[in-house]
Write a protein that holds these residues in place. Structure first.
Motif, PDB file in Angstrom:
ATOM      1  N   ARG A 196       0.882  -1.290  -0.059  1.00 41.36           N
ATOM      2  CA  ARG A 196       0.185   0.008   0.040  1.00 41.36           C
ATOM      3  C   ARG A 196       0.760   1.200  -0.023  1.00 41.36           C
ATOM      4  NH1 ARG A 196      -4.052  -2.449  -1.957  1.00 41.36           N
ATOM      5  NH2 ARG A 196      -5.067  -0.245  -1.778  1.00 41.36           N
ATOM      6  N   SER A 197       0.409   2.212  -0.676  1.00 43.32           N
ATOM      7  CA  SER A 197       1.129   3.592  -0.603  1.00 43.32           C
ATOM      8  C   SER A 197       0.593   4.674   0.347  1.00 43.32           C
ATOM      9  CB  SER A 197       0.938   4.212  -1.945  1.00 43.32           C
ATOM     10  OG  SER A 197      -0.328   4.898  -2.391  1.00 43.32           O
ATOM     11  N   LYS A 198       1.317   5.580   0.548  1.00 46.80           N
ATOM     12  CA  LYS A 198       0.769   6.689   1.201  1.00 46.80           C
ATOM     13  C   LYS A 198       0.835   7.929   0.372  1.00 46.80           C
ATOM     14  CE  LYS A 198       1.558   9.438   5.592  1.00 46.80           C
ATOM     15  NZ  LYS A 198       2.217   9.672   6.630  1.00 46.80           N
ATOM     16  N   ASP A 199      -0.320   8.277  -0.390  1.00 43.58           N
ATOM     17  CA  ASP A 199      -0.356   8.975  -1.407  1.00 43.58           C
ATOM     18  C   ASP A 199      -1.630   9.691  -1.260  1.00 43.58           C
ATOM     19  OD1 ASP A 199      -0.489  10.682  -3.717  1.00 43.58           O
ATOM     20  OD2 ASP A 199       0.768   9.028  -4.928  1.00 43.58           O
ATOM     21  N   PRO A 200      -1.841  11.084  -0.874  1.00 41.07           N
ATOM     22  CA  PRO A 200      -3.143  11.818  -1.220  1.00 41.07           C
ATOM     23  C   PRO A 200      -4.019  11.760  -2.479  1.00 41.07           C
ATOM     24  CG  PRO A 200      -1.423  13.416  -0.878  1.00 41.07           C
ATOM     25  CD  PRO A 200      -0.809  11.988  -0.877  1.00 41.07           C
ATOM     26  N   HIS A 201      -3.478  11.574  -3.361  1.00 42.08           N
ATOM     27  CA  HIS A 201      -3.865  11.607  -4.774  1.00 42.08           C
ATOM     28  C   HIS A 201      -4.413  10.250  -4.978  1.00 42.08           C
ATOM     29  CE1 HIS A 201      -2.103  15.580  -5.177  1.00 42.08           C
ATOM     30  NE2 HIS A 201      -0.990  15.222  -4.863  1.00 42.08           N
ATOM     31  N   PHE A 202      -4.225   9.468  -4.424  1.00 43.67           N
ATOM     32  CA  PHE A 202      -4.610   7.719  -4.705  1.00 43.67           C
ATOM     33  C   PHE A 202      -5.263   7.355  -3.557  1.00 43.67           C
ATOM     34  CE2 PHE A 202      -1.525   9.051  -7.976  1.00 43.67           C
ATOM     35  CZ  PHE A 202      -1.949   8.547  -9.074  1.00 43.67           C
ATOM     36  N   GLN A 203      -6.433   7.369  -3.305  1.00 46.89           N
ATOM     37  CA  GLN A 203      -7.267   6.876  -2.271  1.00 46.89           C
ATOM     38  C   GLN A 203      -7.978   5.469  -2.458  1.00 46.89           C
ATOM     39  OE1 GLN A 203      -7.174   8.374   0.883  1.00 46.89           O
ATOM     40  NE2 GLN A 203      -5.391   9.755   0.006  1.00 46.89           N
ATOM     41  N   THR A 204      -7.787   4.602  -1.441  1.00 48.12           N
ATOM     42  CA  THR A 204      -8.544   3.121  -1.647  1.00 48.12           C
ATOM     43  C   THR A 204      -9.946   3.444  -1.448  1.00 48.12           C
ATOM     44  OG1 THR A 204      -6.170   2.334  -1.007  1.00 48.12           O
ATOM     45  CG2 THR A 204      -8.502   0.975  -0.883  1.00 48.12           C
ATOM     46  N   ASP A 205     -10.817   2.690  -2.287  1.00 45.96           N
ATOM     47  CA  ASP A 205     -12.130   3.002  -2.175  1.00 45.96           C
ATOM     48  C   ASP A 205     -12.685   2.349  -0.941  1.00 45.96           C
ATOM     49  OD1 ASP A 205     -12.251   4.532  -4.327  1.00 45.96           O
ATOM     50  OD2 ASP A 205     -13.258   2.731  -5.689  1.00 45.96           O
ATOM     51  N   PRO A 206     -13.703   2.683  -0.232  1.00 45.01           N
ATOM     52  CA  PRO A 206     -14.278   1.929   0.957  1.00 45.01           C
ATOM     53  C   PRO A 206     -14.632   0.821   0.684  1.00 45.01           C
ATOM     54  CG  PRO A 206     -15.305   4.165   0.789  1.00 45.01           C
ATOM     55  CD  PRO A 206     -14.448   3.906  -0.441  1.00 45.01           C
ATOM     56  N   GLY A 207     -14.337  -0.563   1.624  1.00 48.46           N
ATOM     57  CA  GLY A 207     -14.587  -1.633   1.506  1.00 48.46           C
ATOM     58  C   GLY A 207     -13.704  -2.469   0.678  1.00 48.46           C
ATOM     59  N   VAL A 208     -12.486  -2.006   0.181  1.00 43.48           N
ATOM     60  CA  VAL A 208     -11.608  -2.607  -0.609  1.00 43.48           C
ATOM     61  C   VAL A 208     -10.883  -3.382   0.249  1.00 43.48           C
ATOM     62  CG1 VAL A 208      -9.669  -2.383  -2.006  1.00 43.48           C
ATOM     63  CG2 VAL A 208     -11.433  -1.074  -2.614  1.00 43.48           C
ATOM     64  N   LEU A 209     -10.125  -2.873   1.334  1.00 41.72           N
ATOM     65  CA  LEU A 209      -9.208  -3.409   2.419  1.00 41.72           C
ATOM     66  C   LEU A 209     -10.036  -4.350   3.452  1.00 41.72           C
ATOM     67  CD1 LEU A 209      -6.603  -0.675   2.826  1.00 41.72           C
ATOM     68  CD2 LEU A 209      -6.331  -2.664   1.379  1.00 41.72           C
ATOM     69  N   PRO A 210      -9.624  -5.237   3.440  1.00 36.80           N
ATOM     70  CA  PRO A 210     -10.067  -6.119   4.617  1.00 36.80           C
ATOM     71  C   PRO A 210      -9.721  -5.573   6.043  1.00 36.80           C
ATOM     72  CG  PRO A 210      -7.860  -7.134   4.048  1.00 36.80           C
ATOM     73  CD  PRO A 210      -8.227  -6.032   3.111  1.00 36.80           C
ATOM     74  N   THR A 211     -10.585  -5.657   7.175  1.00 36.56           N
ATOM     75  CA  THR A 211     -10.073  -5.139   8.298  1.00 36.56           C
ATOM     76  C   THR A 211      -9.200  -5.911   8.819  1.00 36.56           C
ATOM     77  OG1 THR A 211     -11.521  -6.670   9.446  1.00 36.56           O
ATOM     78  CG2 THR A 211     -12.588  -4.891   8.760  1.00 36.56           C
ATOM     79  N   PRO A 212      -8.209  -5.159   9.739  1.00 41.64           N
ATOM     80  CA  PRO A 212      -7.118  -6.104  10.468  1.00 41.64           C
ATOM     81  C   PRO A 212      -7.476  -7.196  10.832  1.00 41.64           C
ATOM     82  CG  PRO A 212      -6.914  -3.867  11.009  1.00 41.64           C
ATOM     83  CD  PRO A 212      -8.351  -4.146  10.448  1.00 41.64           C
ATOM     84  N   GLU A 213      -8.593  -7.584  11.607  1.00 37.32           N
ATOM     85  CA  GLU A 213      -9.222  -8.816  12.041  1.00 37.32           C
ATOM     86  C   GLU A 213      -9.319  -9.814  10.692  1.00 37.32           C
ATOM     87  OE1 GLU A 213      -9.755  -5.608  14.746  1.00 37.32           O
ATOM     88  OE2 GLU A 213     -10.761  -5.871  12.575  1.00 37.32           O
ATOM     89  N   GLU A 214      -9.951  -9.321   9.710  1.00 38.61           N
ATOM     90  CA  GLU A 214     -10.193 -10.220   8.610  1.00 38.61           C
ATOM     91  C   GLU A 214      -8.657 -10.597   7.969  1.00 38.61           C
ATOM     92  OE1 GLU A 214     -14.321  -8.954   6.729  1.00 38.61           O
ATOM     93  OE2 GLU A 214     -12.588  -7.601   6.355  1.00 38.61           O
ATOM     94  N   ALA A 215      -7.799  -9.648   7.836  1.00 32.64           N
ATOM     95  CA  ALA A 215      -6.346  -9.980   7.457  1.00 32.64           C
ATOM     96  C   ALA A 215      -5.539 -11.080   8.330  1.00 32.64           C
ATOM     97  CB  ALA A 215      -5.712  -8.680   7.227  1.00 32.64           C
TER      98      ALA A 215
END
Length: 276
Positions: A196-215
């Motif tokens: 994963r990046s840290k870039d304000p111009h490229f934001q991950t859409d809601p619901g794409v990443l799993p929660t830490p618990e799911e991961a």
């Protein structure tokens, strides 16, 4: 003590340069110019494979694990050699597919639609992948086409995740670099690594990443690099690429790629920007 430090410094330099040495002398690169007559579409594919493993496969002594790399928007398929070299060094047959053509419509965002309106793009790229797999089978029968590893950056990462959703029976691993639109596959039979990046111009859409618990429960490895979105290709700085290479190599070493060893989903490797 100085001698100890000198040895450690040499080993560090050796580790950084190992993929350059392997890619220069041990990995064969080839460009395939394919044509899907059913869609009247040319498909360019760069192949990378270690010569010794290819020889073993040609003799019927080895099945090559297979990796498909999908490029990000405006990035060429040939600009992911830093990933292809790690995979090939681990014995993979690597196919980097040029997923888009200059004649394709520009990649647009339609807020409120599924995958921001990019489903048709993913379907087109899915067809490219399936066609390429069929062509590779004709050229190299001694590869593992039942446990494919999908790799992709940005839009290519979303393509990889979309194809994994559509064909879970074919995919054993998904490796993405900052995919933003398609939710992660949640499966006990699939190993996933995402940078994963840290870039304000490229934001991950809601619901794409799993929660830490799911991961943690599903063995999904999330690596927060602190890098820019556009740095995750050969265009990026060496420091970013080398650390991604090292993490990818560890992931490949610790998890399975074929039927020879089933995927291990028990030990997630969640890292933070401080690790980078």
């Amino acid at each position: 003590m100085k001698r100890v430090f000198a040895i450690l410094a040499f080993l560090c330099v050796l580790g950084v340069g190992q993929y350059f040495v392997v890619s220069r002398f041990a990995i064969r690169h080839e460009i395939l110019t394919l044509f899907d007559a059913s869609r009247q579409r040319p498909i360019s594919v760069e192949i990378a494979v270690r010569r010794d493993y290819e020889t073993k496969a040609n003799l019927g002594l080895w099945k090559l694990p297979l990796a498909i790399i999908s490029n990000g928007n405006t990035v060429k398929a040939t600009e992911y050699s830093f990933l292809a070299n790690v995979l090939a060094a681990r014995g993979y047959l690597v196919a980097s597919i040029q997923q888009d053509l200059p004649s394709d419509p520009p990649l647009m965002t339609h807020v409120g639609q599924q995958y921001v309106g990019r489903r048709e793009v993913y379907i087109r790229c899915e067809a490219n992948i399936l066609f390429t797999l069929a062509e590779l089978k004709r050229r190299q029968e001694n590869a593992d086409y039942d446990h494919v590893t999908l790799v992709g950056h940005s839009n290519g990462g979303d393509v990889s995740m979309y194809v994994a959703h559509q064909h879970p029976e074919l995919v054993s691993k998904v490796i993405t670099l900052d995919n933003l639109r398609v939710p992660f596959v949640v499966s006990d039979n699939m190993k996933i690594l995402s940078f994963r990046s840290k870039d304000p111009h490229f934001q991950t859409d809601p619901g794409v990443l799993p929660t830490p618990e799911e991961a943690k429960a599903r063995g999904i490895d999330i690596v927060h690099t602190g890098a820019q979105h556009t740095e995750m290709s050969d265009r990026g700085p060496d420091a970013v690429k080398e650390k991604i290479q090292a993490t990818l190599d560890r992931f490949l070493r610790d998890s399975a790629s074929s039927a020879l060893a089933p995927a291990d989903t028990k030990s997630p490797m969640i890292m933070n920007p401080g690790d980078y």
